[in-house]
Design a protein around this motif. Structure first.
Motif, PDB file in Angstrom:
ATOM      1  N   HIS A   1      46.719  65.848 -13.073  1.00 35.14           N
ATOM      2  CA  HIS A   1      45.961  65.169 -14.238  1.00 35.14           C
ATOM      3  C   HIS A   1      45.142  65.810 -15.084  1.00 35.14           C
ATOM      4  N   HIS A   2      44.173  66.271 -13.909  1.00 36.97           N
ATOM      5  CA  HIS A   2      43.485  67.280 -14.963  1.00 36.97           C
ATOM      6  C   HIS A   2      43.337  68.359 -15.032  1.00 36.97           C
ATOM      7  N   ARG A   3      45.191  68.344 -14.869  1.00 34.67           N
ATOM      8  CA  ARG A   3      45.680  69.452 -15.782  1.00 34.67           C
ATOM      9  C   ARG A   3      45.790  69.413 -17.084  1.00 34.67           C
ATOM     10  N   LEU A   4      45.571  68.478 -17.867  1.00 35.81           N
ATOM     11  CA  LEU A   4      46.607  67.632 -18.971  1.00 35.81           C
ATOM     12  C   LEU A   4      44.936  67.379 -20.199  1.00 35.81           C
ATOM     13  N   GLY A   5      45.383  68.601 -21.299  1.00 33.06           N
ATOM     14  CA  GLY A   5      44.192  68.685 -21.994  1.00 33.06           C
ATOM     15  C   GLY A   5      44.441  67.624 -22.918  1.00 33.06           C
ATOM     16  N   ASP A   6      44.491  68.497 -24.626  1.00 32.24           N
ATOM     17  CA  ASP A   6      44.416  67.328 -25.661  1.00 32.24           C
ATOM     18  C   ASP A   6      45.960  67.080 -26.615  1.00 32.24           C
TER      19      ASP A   6
ATOM     20  N   PRO B   1      52.690  61.707 -40.283  1.00 34.69           N
ATOM     21  CA  PRO B   1      52.002  60.434 -39.552  1.00 34.69           C
ATOM     22  C   PRO B   1      52.527  59.248 -38.832  1.00 34.69           C
ATOM     23  N   LYS B   2      54.002  59.297 -39.092  1.00 32.92           N
ATOM     24  CA  LYS B   2      54.599  57.978 -38.951  1.00 32.92           C
ATOM     25  C   LYS B   2      54.552  58.324 -37.237  1.00 32.92           C
ATOM     26  N   LEU B   3      54.883  59.135 -36.759  1.00 30.15           N
ATOM     27  CA  LEU B   3      55.150  59.178 -35.615  1.00 30.15           C
ATOM     28  C   LEU B   3      53.967  59.683 -35.056  1.00 30.15           C
ATOM     29  N   GLU B   4      52.777  59.404 -35.410  1.00 26.58           N
ATOM     30  CA  GLU B   4      51.482  60.763 -34.899  1.00 26.58           C
ATOM     31  C   GLU B   4      51.056  59.383 -33.782  1.00 26.58           C
ATOM     32  N   GLN B   5      50.953  58.357 -34.208  1.00 26.47           N
ATOM     33  CA  GLN B   5      50.035  57.053 -33.725  1.00 26.47           C
ATOM     34  C   GLN B   5      51.313  56.801 -32.205  1.00 26.47           C
ATOM     35  N   ARG B   6      52.780  56.920 -32.618  1.00 23.23           N
ATOM     36  CA  ARG B   6      53.588  57.050 -31.275  1.00 23.23           C
ATOM     37  C   ARG B   6      53.138  57.458 -30.143  1.00 23.23           C
ATOM     38  N   THR B   7      53.157  59.020 -30.269  1.00 18.56           N
ATOM     39  CA  THR B   7      52.708  60.212 -29.738  1.00 18.56           C
ATOM     40  C   THR B   7      51.736  60.114 -28.792  1.00 18.56           C
ATOM     41  N   ARG B   8      50.303  60.120 -29.695  1.00 23.81           N
ATOM     42  CA  ARG B   8      49.124  59.473 -28.412  1.00 23.81           C
ATOM     43  C   ARG B   8      49.616  58.108 -28.067  1.00 23.81           C
ATOM     44  N   ALA B   9      50.315  57.454 -28.472  1.00 25.31           N
ATOM     45  CA  ALA B   9      50.074  55.875 -27.437  1.00 25.31           C
ATOM     46  C   ALA B   9      51.266  57.148 -26.353  1.00 25.31           C
ATOM     47  N   ILE B  10      51.926  57.111 -25.639  1.00 23.35           N
ATOM     48  CA  ILE B  10      52.752  57.765 -24.893  1.00 23.35           C
ATOM     49  C   ILE B  10      52.272  58.795 -24.068  1.00 23.35           C
ATOM     50  N   PHE B  11      51.551  59.965 -24.924  1.00 28.35           N
ATOM     51  CA  PHE B  11      50.465  60.594 -24.029  1.00 28.35           C
ATOM     52  C   PHE B  11      49.516  59.705 -23.620  1.00 28.35           C
ATOM     53  N   SER B  12      48.782  59.035 -24.009  1.00 29.22           N
ATOM     54  CA  SER B  12      47.562  57.814 -23.203  1.00 29.22           C
ATOM     55  C   SER B  12      48.310  57.701 -22.066  1.00 29.22           C
ATOM     56  N   GLN B  13      49.365  57.228 -22.011  1.00 26.73           N
ATOM     57  CA  GLN B  13      50.555  56.615 -20.386  1.00 26.73           C
ATOM     58  C   GLN B  13      50.806  57.806 -19.316  1.00 26.73           C
ATOM     59  N   LEU B  14      50.795  58.893 -19.938  1.00 30.44           N
ATOM     60  CA  LEU B  14      51.509  59.768 -18.858  1.00 30.44           C
ATOM     61  C   LEU B  14      49.965  60.406 -18.337  1.00 30.44           C
ATOM     62  N   ARG B  15      49.366  60.109 -18.748  1.00 32.06           N
ATOM     63  CA  ARG B  15      47.826  60.310 -18.016  1.00 32.06           C
ATOM     64  C   ARG B  15      47.587  58.903 -16.414  1.00 32.06           C
ATOM     65  N   LEU B  16      48.278  58.413 -17.346  1.00 32.73           N
ATOM     66  CA  LEU B  16      47.997  56.861 -16.301  1.00 32.73           C
ATOM     67  C   LEU B  16      49.109  56.895 -15.256  1.00 32.73           C
ATOM     68  N   VAL B  17      50.119  57.655 -14.920  1.00 34.79           N
ATOM     69  CA  VAL B  17      51.322  58.271 -14.556  1.00 34.79           C
ATOM     70  C   VAL B  17      50.741  58.174 -12.837  1.00 34.79           C
ATOM     71  N   PRO B  18      51.083  57.601 -11.877  1.00 36.85           N
ATOM     72  CA  PRO B  18      51.027  57.555 -10.171  1.00 36.85           C
ATOM     73  C   PRO B  18      51.571  59.179  -9.711  1.00 36.85           C
ATOM     74  N   ASP B  19      52.802  59.806 -10.327  1.00 31.53           N
ATOM     75  CA  ASP B  19      53.383  60.414  -9.655  1.00 31.53           C
ATOM     76  C   ASP B  19      53.034  62.058 -10.385  1.00 31.53           C
ATOM     77  N   LEU B  20      51.390  61.671 -11.338  1.00 31.62           N
ATOM     78  CA  LEU B  20      51.429  62.972 -11.506  1.00 31.62           C
ATOM     79  C   LEU B  20      49.677  62.696 -11.276  1.00 31.62           C
ATOM     80  N   ALA B  21      49.114  62.062 -10.156  1.00 32.64           N
ATOM     81  CA  ALA B  21      48.094  62.502 -10.128  1.00 32.64           C
ATOM     82  C   ALA B  21      47.331  63.536  -9.784  1.00 32.64           C
ATOM     83  N   GLU B  22      48.461  64.222  -8.992  1.00 29.07           N
ATOM     84  CA  GLU B  22      47.696  65.328  -8.519  1.00 29.07           C
ATOM     85  C   GLU B  22      47.431  66.526  -9.817  1.00 29.07           C
TER      86      GLU B  22
END
Length: 272
Positions: free
Chosen positions: A181-186, A158-179
């Motif tokens: 982004h459609h691969r990133l599931g849940d 529980p202490k790490l879940e919020q942090r991990t979700r925040a990290i993951f949400s930012q990964l979806r916005l990283v420009p270097d990974l734009a091509e």
């Protein structure tokens, strides 16, 4: 498994670190097609059952605590070797089974050069290490159908879940990974005790952590035999050097200075 569903890759990650002595952080994971995880799961559980162990936790195993108390060295070696054999047994040709990814960084350098940022996701060494792993993982999906996605699973805390979700949400916005982004599931969370692939991630994270500590100390110890057996499945990665951490720290400082100039001081930034 639903035969009509699009094929899916699932990646399981775990971390290993020590802030008191080695001051090193490592993050590692395994990725495989779900059909391979379906083969892996019972094979791993069978080894645990043969040795009367409910689950693998590497720090307990190494220190011979809990279920490993009193084990002789030969029994430990046979047990871990049998677990490592399950990777080969779970291959579903033409795929060769799970592949591993890892990253690491020295915590003192991280805290000196980057630590103290206002957003929780960027003030965590896991973000840079996970981004490093993702950069290594996503190119492996090239040539697969567009509908193939990667699901990400972490140990439930529980202490790490919020942090991990925040990290993951930012990964979806990283420009270097734009091509990709459609691969990133849940992203989801599971109990390590009940999830063999997370136990395998704990194994890899611990082995990579020990390797990096050994390297940083100038190789006072020979390479661990367990890591040597896993190496053929690991996509080569390396610790993030201080020079890179310094560059990231400088770039972040420029970003915040720009926000201040535009009238958006750090204190007003929404934290995740």
């Amino acid at each position: 498994m639903d035969s009509t569903a699009a094929p899916r890759i699932t990646a399981y990650f775990d971390e290993s670190y020590d802030r008191e002595q080695s001051h090193m952080f490592a993050l590692a994971g395994w990725a495989a097609w779900d059909v391979e995880w379906e083969l892996f799961d019972p094979a791993w559980r069978a080894v645990l059952a043969d040795y009367g162990v409910p689950d693998l936790h590497m720090r307990d195993y190494e220190s011979m605590w809990g279920d490993f108390k009193g084990w002789e060295s030969a029994r430990k070696v046979r047990f871990l070797s049998a677990l490592i054999d399950t990777f080969e047994a779970s291959a579903a040709p033409p795929s060769t089974g799970p592949i591993g990814f890892w990253s690491a960084l020295p915590l003192k350098d991280y805290e000196r050069l980057i630590g103290g940022r206002p957003l929780k996701w960027e003030d965590d060494p896991a973000f840079l290490c996970f981004l490093h792993c993702i950069h290594r993982l996503l190119p492996f999906t090239q040539g697969t159908p567009d509908e193939v996605k990667i699901e990400f699973v972490f140990d439930w805390n529980p202490k790490l879940e919020q942090r991990t979700r925040a990290i993951f949400s930012q990964l979806r916005l990283v420009p270097d990974l734009a091509e990709f982004h459609h691969r990133l599931g849940d992203v989801r969370f599971a109990s390590r005790r009940d999830t063999p692939p997370l136990q395998a991630a704990d194994l890899l994270a611990y082995e990579c952590y020990k390797h990096v500590v050994n390297v940083s100390a100038g190789f006072p110890r020979p390479q661990r035999k367990s890591l040597a057996r896993l190496k053929s499945r690991i996509v080569y990665s390396e610790p993030l050097p201080p020079e890179l951490l310094e560059r990231v720290g400088v770039d972040l400082e420029k970003y915040y200075n720009l926000l201040n100039a535009l009238g958006n001081p750090r204190s007003r930034l929404e934290t995740l």
